[in-house]
Design a protein around this motif. Sequence first.
Motif, short mmCIF file in Angstrom:
data_model
loop_
_atom_site.label_atom_id
_atom_site.label_comp_id
_atom_site.label_asym_id
_atom_site.label_seq_id
_atom_site.Cartn_x
_atom_site.Cartn_y
_atom_site.Cartn_z
N ARG A 1 33.11 -23.44 26.90
CA ARG A 1 33.20 -24.52 25.96
C ARG A 1 31.72 -24.32 25.05
N LEU A 2 30.74 -23.89 25.53
CA LEU A 2 29.60 -23.50 24.99
C LEU A 2 29.79 -22.27 23.87
N ALA A 3 30.36 -21.24 24.77
CA ALA A 3 30.52 -20.18 24.01
C ALA A 3 31.43 -20.05 22.89
N GLU A 4 32.53 -21.11 23.16
CA GLU A 4 33.66 -21.16 21.78
C GLU A 4 32.90 -21.98 20.73
N ALA A 5 32.13 -23.13 20.99
CA ALA A 5 31.40 -23.78 20.05
C ALA A 5 30.34 -23.07 19.15
N LEU A 6 29.84 -22.09 20.04
CA LEU A 6 28.65 -21.26 19.48
C LEU A 6 29.21 -19.90 19.03
N ASN A 7 30.45 -19.59 18.92
CA ASN A 7 31.30 -18.35 18.23
C ASN A 7 30.65 -17.04 19.05
N VAL A 8 30.36 -17.49 20.44
CA VAL A 8 29.75 -15.99 21.19
C VAL A 8 30.73 -15.60 22.28
N SER A 9 30.31 -14.53 22.90
CA SER A 9 31.19 -14.38 24.00
C SER A 9 30.25 -14.21 25.37
N VAL A 10 30.87 -14.26 26.34
CA VAL A 10 30.13 -14.73 27.62
C VAL A 10 30.05 -13.22 28.29
N VAL A 11 28.74 -12.83 28.43
CA VAL A 11 28.41 -11.59 29.48
C VAL A 11 27.90 -11.85 30.61
N GLY A 12 28.27 -11.00 31.62
CA GLY A 12 27.75 -11.50 32.99
C GLY A 12 26.41 -10.46 33.00
N GLU A 13 25.77 -10.82 34.07
CA GLU A 13 24.37 -10.15 34.38
C GLU A 13 24.73 -8.61 34.57
N ASP A 14 26.02 -8.42 35.26
CA ASP A 14 26.03 -6.80 35.47
C ASP A 14 26.89 -6.17 34.42
N GLU A 15 27.07 -7.16 33.12
CA GLU A 15 27.77 -6.29 31.87
C GLU A 15 26.86 -5.93 30.93
N LYS A 16 25.47 -6.59 31.12
CA LYS A 16 24.41 -5.91 30.01
C LYS A 16 24.09 -4.66 30.04
N CYS B 1 26.36 -30.30 20.87
CA CYS B 1 27.17 -31.28 21.84
C CYS B 1 28.48 -32.07 21.63
N LYS B 2 28.38 -32.42 20.35
CA LYS B 2 29.68 -32.94 19.74
C LYS B 2 30.64 -31.90 19.52
N LYS B 3 30.31 -30.66 19.10
CA LYS B 3 31.41 -29.58 18.63
C LYS B 3 31.86 -29.12 19.97
N ALA B 4 31.34 -29.14 21.23
CA ALA B 4 31.79 -28.66 22.36
C ALA B 4 32.16 -29.70 23.44
N GLY B 5 31.88 -31.12 22.92
CA GLY B 5 32.87 -32.22 23.66
C GLY B 5 32.06 -32.67 24.94
N PHE B 6 30.65 -32.66 24.94
CA PHE B 6 29.99 -33.30 26.19
C PHE B 6 28.85 -33.71 25.70
N SER B 7 27.92 -34.35 26.59
CA SER B 7 26.79 -35.06 26.25
C SER B 7 25.49 -34.22 26.29
N HIS B 8 24.61 -34.59 25.71
CA HIS B 8 23.27 -33.81 25.72
C HIS B 8 22.83 -33.36 27.18
N ALA B 9 23.35 -34.12 28.09
CA ALA B 9 22.80 -33.90 29.46
C ALA B 9 23.04 -32.33 29.80
N VAL B 10 24.30 -31.75 29.31
CA VAL B 10 24.54 -30.41 29.58
C VAL B 10 23.38 -29.55 29.04
N THR B 11 23.22 -29.86 27.86
CA THR B 11 22.13 -28.85 27.18
C THR B 11 20.62 -28.94 27.90
N ASP B 12 20.38 -30.33 28.51
CA ASP B 12 19.22 -30.68 29.04
C ASP B 12 19.21 -29.77 30.35
#
Length: 80
Positions: free
Chosen positions: A65-80, A39-50
Amino acid sequence: MTAENEFDFKFIKKRKFFIDKKRFFMARTKAGLTNKELCKKAGFSHAVTDKIAAGKSVHALTVGRLAEALNVSVVGEDEK
């Protein structure tokens, strides 16, 4: 910023997405981050992860912001 960029930003900001909570927590664990650290790295409160843990939707910008903080890419449902 041009008017086109402002429109795109507003459009994206209104979009909401669901995050697979199992994959989210796996990514957080792999990144070696606690919930508080993420939450600190992504810049928001724990309410988001809740919200993710509860299966609720989050804004598209939050997903980015989450993807950047976790160093992952975002993949949509149709892209799996």
